[in-house]
Design an enzyme around this catalytic site. Structure first.
Site, PDB file in Angstrom:
ATOM      1  N   TYR A  55       0.829  -1.196   0.000  1.00 18.41           N
ATOM      2  CA  TYR A  55       0.000   0.000   0.000  1.00 18.41           C
ATOM      3  C   TYR A  55       0.874   1.261   0.000  1.00 18.41           C
ATOM      4  O   TYR A  55       1.387   1.691   1.038  1.00 18.41           O
ATOM      5  CB  TYR A  55      -0.923   0.023   1.228  1.00 18.41           C
ATOM      6  CG  TYR A  55      -1.823  -1.176   1.366  1.00 18.41           C
ATOM      7  CD1 TYR A  55      -2.196  -1.948   0.260  1.00 18.41           C
ATOM      8  CD2 TYR A  55      -2.309  -1.562   2.619  1.00 18.41           C
ATOM      9  CE1 TYR A  55      -3.028  -3.053   0.402  1.00 18.41           C
ATOM     10  CE2 TYR A  55      -3.152  -2.655   2.757  1.00 18.41           C
ATOM     11  CZ  TYR A  55      -3.490  -3.403   1.649  1.00 18.41           C
ATOM     12  OH  TYR A  55      -4.311  -4.494   1.788  1.00 18.41           O
ATOM     13  N   HIS A 140       0.285 -12.313   1.336  1.00 22.62           N
ATOM     14  CA  HIS A 140      -0.503 -11.350   0.568  1.00 22.62           C
ATOM     15  C   HIS A 140      -0.638 -11.787  -0.890  1.00 22.62           C
ATOM     16  O   HIS A 140       0.336 -11.805  -1.634  1.00 22.62           O
ATOM     17  CB  HIS A 140       0.170  -9.970   0.637  1.00 22.62           C
ATOM     18  CG  HIS A 140      -0.746  -8.831   0.298  1.00 22.62           C
ATOM     19  ND1 HIS A 140      -0.302  -7.530   0.229  1.00 22.62           N
ATOM     20  CD2 HIS A 140      -2.074  -8.789   0.009  1.00 22.62           C
ATOM     21  CE1 HIS A 140      -1.320  -6.748  -0.070  1.00 22.62           C
ATOM     22  NE2 HIS A 140      -2.398  -7.494  -0.231  1.00 22.62           N
TER      23      HIS A 140
END
Length: 334
Positions: A55, A140
């Site tokens: 992010y 992830h």
């Protein structure tokens, strides 16, 4: 704010703070907005915060860590993710990141679920977050990396959990099939499932949720607005579903849900926020929040009590069939 515990004892408030937007997802978030959003979440009783190196190329982790620095570390649960190593690319600093974040391309993401890659990733996250421990670490998006993620990836995280370095091991994905394999074949504690158990997409109900219940693995529901389709009282023109323009039949279905909810004084976003928590495998709903106003709106939605008569009506109309399992009845107040 109600909370639930993972089998490791790790606590999750029913509303989790998704920090992707602190990494300038799609557009810039100011430092002031980021700090105010985290402060508003804390004031609303949120004690679960989720981020990732992906992010904003580390920006989300840095901002979240700074915003939480003054809070007692034992009072909140922090999760981040591994699998995308950040490799410095100073020669590209004049360019913009090409994966949806409004940040300079000073790093590139390198897929790596090896032991060394995971240890390096966690070390970097600890530094950016400014903390001495991370409570939950998720693999992830290992969609194309099952072989490495399900062996060295899981084995490394389980070892760190057993050593007390982290509290819980998880996997976060936008599908339900592979997370179900992780639940059945590996020793994980929690799954973050994005977009596959929502008011209009129940894919996870057929595989992931039953497997999670059977193995005592908690599910964190993310993407409950399905890329925006369920984020407003009525779908807007060009509304997105799974990052694409929503098909007309699905848009029509959401309008019919809104019609049914209107007499009860309930909106589609309120239904969408509460829906996943009706399943006993779901411990928390993580919502992305950029500003304090976003936090206030999401907290109100998540804590809204939905009349059982409305769920009955949606079931009768074939718009949202009842969940067979009983909703949560346990929980504590944070």
């Amino acid at each position: 704010m109600r909370e639930h515990r993972l089998r490791t004892g790790t606590r999750l408030t029913e509303l989790g703070f998704g920090a992707a937007q602190l990494g300038n997802l799609y557009r810039e978030t100011t430092e002031e907005e980021a700090r105010a959003a985290v402060a508003a979440a804390w004031d609303a009783g949120v004690r679960y915060f989720d981020t990732a190196p992906h992010y904003g190329l580390g920006l989300s982790e840095r901002r979240l860590g700074a915003a939480l620095a003054s809070r007692p570390r034992d009072d909140y649960t922090l999760s981040t993710k591994v699998g995308r190593l950040l490799e410095p690319t100073p020669e590209r600093a004049h360019l913009q990141d090409d994966e949806g974040f409004a940040v300079p391309a000073t790093y590139r993401r390198q897929w790596d679920f090896s032991r060394d890659g995971i240890l390096r990733s966690i070390e970097g996250s600890l530094d950016r977050l400014g903390t001495d421990r991370i409570d939950i670490v998720y693999l992830h998006d290992p969609d194309e990396h099952w072989d490495q993620a399900s062996t060295s990836g899981i084995e490394t995280l389980v070892e760190l959990r057993d050593q007390g370095v982290i509290a819980a091991v998880g996997v976060g994905m936008n599908q339900s099939e592979m997370p179900t394999r992780f639940v059945r074949e590996t020793d994980i504690d929690v799954v973050m499932c994005a977009g596959r158990f929502t008011l209009v997409d129940r894919g996870a109900q057929d595989d992931l949720l039953p497997a999670a219940l059977a193995r005592g693995v908690a599910v964190v529901a993310a993407g409950v607005y399905n890329s925006g389709l369920l984020a407003n009282p009525r779908p807007r023109d060009g509304a997105k579903f799974d990052y694409q323009t929503a098909p007309p039949d699905l848009v029509g279905k959401v309008h019919r849900i809104a019609d049914a909810a209107e007499p009860y004084g309930v909106t589609v976003p309120e239904l969408a926020a509460r829906f996943a928590l009706r399943h006993p495998a779901v411990a928390s709903v993580v919502l992305g929040m950029r500003t304090a106003d976003h936090v206030t709106a999401n907290a109100a939605r998540l804590t809204r009590e939905i009349p059982e008569g409305l769920w009955d009506e949606l079931d009768r109309l074939g718009l949202s069939p009842r969940i067979e399992d009983h909703p949560h009845t346990e929980g504590t107040t944070a």
